[in-house]
Design a protein around this motif. Structure first.
Motif, PDB file in Angstrom:
ATOM      1  N   ARG A  26       0.841  -1.213   0.000  1.00  0.00           N
ATOM      2  CA  ARG A  26       0.000   0.000   0.000  1.00  0.00           C
ATOM      3  C   ARG A  26       0.872   1.257   0.000  1.00  0.00           C
ATOM      4  NH1 ARG A  26      -3.348  -3.163   3.299  1.00  0.00           N
ATOM      5  NH2 ARG A  26      -2.331  -2.387   5.165  1.00  0.00           N
ATOM      6  N   ARG A  27       1.937   1.252   0.812  1.00  0.00           N
ATOM      7  CA  ARG A  27       2.849   2.405   0.871  1.00  0.00           C
ATOM      8  C   ARG A  27       3.522   2.621  -0.487  1.00  0.00           C
ATOM      9  NH1 ARG A  27       7.832   2.212   0.838  1.00  0.00           N
ATOM     10  NH2 ARG A  27       8.019   0.116   1.713  1.00  0.00           N
ATOM     11  N   GLU A  28       4.021   1.551  -1.079  1.00  0.00           N
ATOM     12  CA  GLU A  28       4.699   1.669  -2.375  1.00  0.00           C
ATOM     13  C   GLU A  28       3.760   2.225  -3.447  1.00  0.00           C
ATOM     14  OE1 GLU A  28       7.769   1.302  -3.506  1.00  0.00           O
ATOM     15  OE2 GLU A  28       8.752   0.501  -1.725  1.00  0.00           O
ATOM     16  N   LEU A  29       2.512   1.796  -3.458  1.00  0.00           N
ATOM     17  CA  LEU A  29       1.563   2.302  -4.459  1.00  0.00           C
ATOM     18  C   LEU A  29       1.279   3.788  -4.248  1.00  0.00           C
ATOM     19  CD1 LEU A  29      -0.839  -0.758  -4.739  1.00  0.00           C
ATOM     20  CD2 LEU A  29       0.896  -0.018  -6.388  1.00  0.00           C
ATOM     21  N   ARG A  30       1.251   4.224  -2.989  1.00  0.00           N
ATOM     22  CA  ARG A  30       1.084   5.664  -2.713  1.00  0.00           C
ATOM     23  C   ARG A  30       2.323   6.432  -3.178  1.00  0.00           C
ATOM     24  NH1 ARG A  30      -1.200   3.775   2.017  1.00  0.00           N
ATOM     25  NH2 ARG A  30       0.728   4.069   3.166  1.00  0.00           N
ATOM     26  N   GLU A  31       3.513   5.920  -2.835  1.00  0.00           N
ATOM     27  CA  GLU A  31       4.752   6.622  -3.172  1.00  0.00           C
ATOM     28  C   GLU A  31       5.028   6.643  -4.673  1.00  0.00           C
ATOM     29  OE1 GLU A  31       7.131   5.514   0.976  1.00  0.00           O
ATOM     30  OE2 GLU A  31       7.842   4.680  -0.919  1.00  0.00           O
ATOM     31  N   GLU A  32       4.804   5.521  -5.345  1.00  0.00           N
ATOM     32  CA  GLU A  32       5.125   5.418  -6.770  1.00  0.00           C
ATOM     33  C   GLU A  32       4.069   6.034  -7.675  1.00  0.00           C
ATOM     34  OE1 GLU A  32       5.780   1.348  -7.873  1.00  0.00           O
ATOM     35  OE2 GLU A  32       7.635   1.199  -6.719  1.00  0.00           O
ATOM     36  N   LEU A  33       2.784   5.825  -7.307  1.00  0.00           N
ATOM     37  CA  LEU A  33       1.685   6.175  -8.211  1.00  0.00           C
ATOM     38  C   LEU A  33       0.663   7.152  -7.635  1.00  0.00           C
ATOM     39  CD1 LEU A  33       1.039   2.546  -9.507  1.00  0.00           C
ATOM     40  CD2 LEU A  33       2.334   4.347 -10.658  1.00  0.00           C
ATOM     41  N   GLY A  34       0.754   7.444  -6.332  1.00  0.00           N
ATOM     42  CA  GLY A  34      -0.178   8.378  -5.720  1.00  0.00           C
ATOM     43  C   GLY A  34      -1.580   7.843  -5.525  1.00  0.00           C
ATOM     44  N   ILE A  35      -1.722   6.514  -5.412  1.00  0.00           N
ATOM     45  CA  ILE A  35      -3.056   5.932  -5.256  1.00  0.00           C
ATOM     46  C   ILE A  35      -3.179   5.170  -3.940  1.00  0.00           C
ATOM     47  CG2 ILE A  35      -3.454   5.747  -7.730  1.00  0.00           C
ATOM     48  CD1 ILE A  35      -2.909   2.696  -7.454  1.00  0.00           C
ATOM     49  N   ASP A  36      -4.410   5.107  -3.463  1.00  0.00           N
ATOM     50  CA  ASP A  36      -4.745   4.254  -2.325  1.00  0.00           C
ATOM     51  C   ASP A  36      -5.315   2.967  -2.889  1.00  0.00           C
ATOM     52  OD1 ASP A  36      -4.004   5.937  -0.173  1.00  0.00           O
ATOM     53  OD2 ASP A  36      -5.812   7.118  -0.487  1.00  0.00           O
ATOM     54  N   SER A  37      -4.989   1.867  -2.224  1.00  0.00           N
ATOM     55  CA  SER A  37      -5.404   0.569  -2.741  1.00  0.00           C
ATOM     56  C   SER A  37      -5.780  -0.367  -1.606  1.00  0.00           C
ATOM     57  CB  SER A  37      -4.275  -0.053  -3.570  1.00  0.00           C
ATOM     58  OG  SER A  37      -3.143  -0.226  -2.741  1.00  0.00           O
ATOM     59  N   GLU A  38      -6.484  -1.401  -2.001  1.00  0.00           N
ATOM     60  CA  GLU A  38      -6.804  -2.496  -1.091  1.00  0.00           C
ATOM     61  C   GLU A  38      -5.982  -3.698  -1.555  1.00  0.00           C
ATOM     62  OE1 GLU A  38     -10.937  -3.937   0.448  1.00  0.00           O
ATOM     63  OE2 GLU A  38     -10.606  -4.766  -1.569  1.00  0.00           O
ATOM     64  N   VAL A  39      -5.227  -4.268  -0.633  1.00  0.00           N
ATOM     65  CA  VAL A  39      -4.413  -5.441  -0.959  1.00  0.00           C
ATOM     66  C   VAL A  39      -5.219  -6.679  -0.611  1.00  0.00           C
ATOM     67  CG1 VAL A  39      -2.261  -6.662  -0.497  1.00  0.00           C
ATOM     68  CG2 VAL A  39      -2.284  -4.155  -0.562  1.00  0.00           C
ATOM     69  N   GLY A  40      -5.435  -7.516  -1.605  1.00  0.00           N
ATOM     70  CA  GLY A  40      -6.234  -8.722  -1.423  1.00  0.00           C
ATOM     71  C   GLY A  40      -5.382  -9.960  -1.225  1.00  0.00           C
ATOM     72  N   ASP A  41      -5.806 -11.030  -1.849  1.00  0.00           N
ATOM     73  CA  ASP A  41      -5.142 -12.322  -1.701  1.00  0.00           C
ATOM     74  C   ASP A  41      -3.825 -12.373  -2.452  1.00  0.00           C
ATOM     75  OD1 ASP A  41      -7.286 -13.259  -0.212  1.00  0.00           O
ATOM     76  OD2 ASP A  41      -8.299 -14.125  -1.962  1.00  0.00           O
ATOM     77  N   ILE A  42      -2.963 -13.250  -1.971  1.00  0.00           N
ATOM     78  CA  ILE A  42      -1.694 -13.486  -2.662  1.00  0.00           C
ATOM     79  C   ILE A  42      -2.015 -14.128  -4.018  1.00  0.00           C
ATOM     80  CG2 ILE A  42      -1.210 -15.782  -1.737  1.00  0.00           C
ATOM     81  CD1 ILE A  42       1.527 -13.331  -1.630  1.00  0.00           C
TER      82      ILE A  42
END
Length: 127
Positions: free
Chosen positions: A50-66
């Protein structure tokens, strides 16, 4: 040598999946990959992704299943990639720490110069 644990996001939009391109000045610069990155100390893989997606792309996300786990040995160091199904929750995708991003049909991923460690993830997506 212990592998570096990294995360990767499988973000889908219809029949397409999001890939990002590494900046030219970075290690493996110019290659495409699934967004994500290394974990910070005391961070769970989900928190790190979630942190990487905010830092790289500026988005909030929900992390689901592997989705897939990949062990790959680069000449410098081995990596263990934990790829998760993710859902884009909020924010417009920006190229903050990536040089560009694209939504690519799964069937066309082979046309991109993608990091070799991500090849098993692509193979799984195409099954």
């Amino acid at each position: 040598m212990l592998p570096i644990i990294v995360t990767a996001a499988i973000l889908r939009e219809g029949e397409t999946v999001l890939i990002t391109r590494r900046p030219l000045q970075s290690k493996h610069g110019g290659l495409w990959e699934f967004p994500g990155g290394k974990l910070d100390p005391n961070e769970t893989p989900q928190e790190g992704l979630r942190r990487e997606l905010r830092e790289e792309l500026g988005i909030d996300s929900e992390v689901g299943d592997i989705f897939e786990v990949v062990y790959f040995r680069y000449p410098q160091t081995p990596v263990l990639i934990l790829a998760y199904e993710c859902r884009h929750l909020d924010g417009v995708i920006q190229n903050i720490e990536v040089s560009e991003h694209r939504w690519v049909p799964v069937t066309e991923l082979h046309r991109y110069d993608i990091l070799p460690a991500d090849a098993p993830i692509i193979a799984r997506l195409q099954r």
